[in-house]
Design an enzyme around this catalytic site. Structure first.
Site, mmCIF file in Angstrom:
data_model
loop_
_atom_site.group_PDB
_atom_site.id
_atom_site.type_symbol
_atom_site.label_atom_id
_atom_site.label_comp_id
_atom_site.label_asym_id
_atom_site.label_seq_id
_atom_site.Cartn_x
_atom_site.Cartn_y
_atom_site.Cartn_z
ATOM 1 N N ASP A 125 0.845 -1.191 0.000
ATOM 2 C CA ASP A 125 0.000 0.000 0.000
ATOM 3 C C ASP A 125 0.880 1.241 0.000
ATOM 4 O O ASP A 125 1.742 1.395 0.859
ATOM 5 C CB ASP A 125 -0.914 -0.006 1.234
ATOM 6 C CG ASP A 125 -2.049 1.002 1.105
ATOM 7 O OD1 ASP A 125 -2.372 1.402 -0.032
ATOM 8 O OD2 ASP A 125 -2.614 1.388 2.146
ATOM 9 N N HIS A 132 -4.100 13.791 0.703
ATOM 10 C CA HIS A 132 -4.354 12.886 1.838
ATOM 11 C C HIS A 132 -3.220 12.951 2.856
ATOM 12 O O HIS A 132 -3.460 13.083 4.060
ATOM 13 C CB HIS A 132 -4.519 11.446 1.327
ATOM 14 C CG HIS A 132 -4.627 10.424 2.417
ATOM 15 N ND1 HIS A 132 -5.713 10.351 3.281
ATOM 16 C CD2 HIS A 132 -3.775 9.445 2.816
ATOM 17 C CE1 HIS A 132 -5.522 9.360 4.137
ATOM 18 N NE2 HIS A 132 -4.349 8.792 3.883
ATOM 19 N N ARG A 141 -0.077 15.350 13.344
ATOM 20 C CA ARG A 141 1.245 15.865 13.700
ATOM 21 C C ARG A 141 1.251 17.385 13.788
ATOM 22 O O ARG A 141 0.795 17.953 14.768
ATOM 23 C CB ARG A 141 2.306 15.342 12.716
ATOM 24 C CG ARG A 141 2.661 13.872 12.928
ATOM 25 C CD ARG A 141 3.767 13.415 11.990
ATOM 26 N NE ARG A 141 3.383 13.546 10.592
ATOM 27 C CZ ARG A 141 2.760 12.586 9.890
ATOM 28 N NH1 ARG A 141 2.490 11.440 10.450
ATOM 29 N NH2 ARG A 141 2.419 12.763 8.642
ATOM 30 N N ASP A 231 -9.408 0.171 1.324
ATOM 31 C CA ASP A 231 -8.456 -0.227 2.366
ATOM 32 C C ASP A 231 -9.054 0.103 3.728
ATOM 33 O O ASP A 231 -8.793 1.148 4.322
ATOM 34 C CB ASP A 231 -7.138 0.532 2.150
ATOM 35 C CG ASP A 231 -6.062 0.089 3.117
ATOM 36 O OD1 ASP A 231 -6.151 -1.042 3.622
ATOM 37 O OD2 ASP A 231 -5.133 0.883 3.373
ATOM 38 N N GLN A 238 -5.069 1.970 14.786
ATOM 39 C CA GLN A 238 -3.930 2.495 14.007
ATOM 40 C C GLN A 238 -3.164 3.562 14.791
ATOM 41 O O GLN A 238 -1.928 3.553 14.834
ATOM 42 C CB GLN A 238 -4.477 3.100 12.700
ATOM 43 C CG GLN A 238 -3.409 3.658 11.764
ATOM 44 C CD GLN A 238 -4.017 4.383 10.563
ATOM 45 O OE1 GLN A 238 -5.237 4.418 10.385
ATOM 46 N NE2 GLN A 238 -3.185 4.970 9.741
ATOM 47 N N TYR A 242 0.903 2.625 15.394
ATOM 48 C CA TYR A 242 1.623 2.844 14.136
ATOM 49 C C TYR A 242 3.025 3.430 14.283
ATOM 50 O O TYR A 242 3.815 3.371 13.330
ATOM 51 C CB TYR A 242 0.786 3.659 13.153
ATOM 52 C CG TYR A 242 0.910 5.151 13.238
ATOM 53 C CD1 TYR A 242 0.272 5.854 14.251
ATOM 54 C CD2 TYR A 242 1.640 5.863 12.304
ATOM 55 C CE1 TYR A 242 0.371 7.218 14.322
ATOM 56 C CE2 TYR A 242 1.748 7.236 12.375
ATOM 57 C CZ TYR A 242 1.113 7.915 13.388
ATOM 58 O OH TYR A 242 1.219 9.273 13.456
ATOM 59 N N LYS A 251 -5.066 -2.103 9.917
ATOM 60 C CA LYS A 251 -5.284 -2.198 8.469
ATOM 61 C C LYS A 251 -5.454 -3.632 7.981
ATOM 62 O O LYS A 251 -6.082 -3.870 6.957
ATOM 63 C CB LYS A 251 -4.056 -1.626 7.733
ATOM 64 C CG LYS A 251 -3.764 -0.187 8.032
ATOM 65 C CD LYS A 251 -4.646 0.708 7.197
ATOM 66 C CE LYS A 251 -4.199 2.156 7.322
ATOM 67 N NZ LYS A 251 -4.987 3.018 6.455
HETATM 68 CA CA CA Z 1 -4.244 2.850 2.702
#
Ligand code: CA
Length: 415
Positions: A125, A132, A141, A231, A238, A242, A251
């Site tokens: 991916d 995005h 962030r 997805d 997440q 992550y 995911k």
């Molecule tokens: Ca994705």
């Protein structure tokens, strides 16, 4: 492109027009699993079409067509697979074709079960939409420095989970995992922030050996075709897991794809230039020609308590900052091999305007802005019983083709 006219009655403006002819794998109550081509509301059974002799001289073994996956068919190579598609197109336009007197080759799509078109060995991916990546960077962030320093220098990606790539129509359960409240220790439970990601994926059409790389100039020869790709993402799982190695259980529980693989040859008329890349990329990522594609994409949510689906996003694949040939060149520049059937997803495809964002995370801006549905309900994230539907099509100079849809319902978490 010249206008084609078929003797077959194909509804106007159909995704599966005479210009498309995508490949898929289907079965019916009467027939074994096999390769077909979609045309209008029907499927052409390629096992039966082959028996009529229309692929004579092409050496397409029956075992390749009467098969659970397209991998062996794809392995015949583009000169053969393109010729199969071209011959079907010519026959559908030839009033004297034997197909005209062979009703047994046409299957009503409503009578068929579609299967995963390829055996997916590996799924990668990417994260290639600048809109995005910027939106997520702003939320998670730093609003001032949303993109990480590497983002404009390489197509960021991660290795996903191939075992949970599923076909449209297969419903999923809300996943469970570790979730960390703002205050306090992590807890175990069902995700409360279930999301979709609007993506497209390309399917590898030509394998490579370990240690070799694919250049941007060679990349198109290794791409068979494309599908729509949802997805599924659990944002709360997440968010906690992550850092530092990237997405994992938030995911890997499911990714849904559309059943019909639209070939790159069908998409040829819809090439467009990509956005300017600044700073300039390293030489191995440089490319020539138009490598983006103008594909309109829509996402709908169908609430269980609504009669109709609601459009929640309208985006386009053309805006992707990193294109597919750059993704494949980067993926293999270290000598990583790829195999037929591998799936490379684009990353969430968001446009510039808020109504073109490709995930609920962005549409609801991390849950701060409810998204209205057409029955008066609203959503920040997905609710149990919601069906997510993604559609995609191309249209130019009176020629239209599309991807059909990927559709899946979110069921409650298992006990
Ligand atoms: Ca994705």
């Amino acid at each position: 492109m010249t206008t084609l006219n078929s003797w077959l009655d194909i509804p106007g403006h159909h995704d599966f027009s005479i210009y498309n002819l995508p490949f898929g794998v289907f079965s019916t109550s009467d027939t074994s699993t096999r390769v077909g081509i979609a045309i209008g509301d029907q499927i052409i059974d390629l096992v039966e079409a082959s028996a009529l002799g229309i692929f004579d001289g092409l050496s397409v073994p029956k075992s390749v067509l009467e098969n659970e996956f397209l991998n062996d068919f794809i392995a015949l190579g583009k000169p053969v697979t393109n010729e199969v598609r071209t011959r079907i197109q010519q026959h559908l336009c030839d009033e004297h074709s034997p197909l005209r007197n062979a009703p047994e080759i046409f299957i009503n799509q409503a009578m068929a079960t579609m299967h995963l078109p390829v055996k997916v060995g590996d799924y990668t991916d990417f994260y290639s939409s600048i809109e995005h990546a910027t939106n997520v960077g702003k939320m998670f962030r730093d609003p001032e420095n949303a993109l990480l320093p590497n983002w404009k220098h390489l197509p960021v990606g991660y290795h996903g989970r191939a075992s949970s790539v599923i076909i449209s129509g297969e419903d999923i359960h809300r996943p469970k995992g570790q979730i960390k409240p703002v205050e306090g220790s992590p807890e175990f439970g069902a995700s409360q922030r279930m999301d979709f990601e609007l993506e497209m994926a390309f399917i590898i059409g030509k394998s490579t050996s370990l240690g070799t790389s694919i250049s941007t100039a060679e990349a198109e020869d290794h791409i068979f075709g494309m599908v729509l790709f949802n997805d599924w993402s659990a944002r709360d799982i997440q968010k906690w897991e992550y850092v530092p190695l990237g997405p994992f259980l938030g995911k890997s529980f499911a990714s849904s794809i559309s059943p019909w693989v639209v070939t790159m040859e069908a998409l040829e008329p819809f090439r467009v230039p990509g956005p300017a890349q600044d700073p300039a990329v390293l030489p191995y990522l440089a490319y020539e020609g138009n490598k983006n594609y103008d594909i309109s994409l829509d996402v709908f949510i169908h609430s269980e308590s609504s009669e109709k689906e609601s459009l929640v996003s309208a985006s386009n694949f053309r805006h992707m900052y990193w294109n597919m040939v750059q993704q494949l060149a980067h993926h293999t520049v270290n000598g990583c091999n790829v195999n037929i059937g591998d799936m490379m997803a684009s990353g969430t495809i968001s446009g510039k305007s808020p109504d073109s964002y490709g995930s609920m995370l962005e549409l609801s801006w991390a849950g701060s802005k409810p998204v209205p549905l057409n029955n008066g309900e609203e959503r920040k994230f997905l609710q149990d019983g919601d069906t997510v539907i993604m559609k995609g099509h191309c249209e130019s100079n009176g020629i239209r083709l599309g991807f059909g849809e990927v559709r899946s319902k979110l069921l409650p978490a298992l006990p």
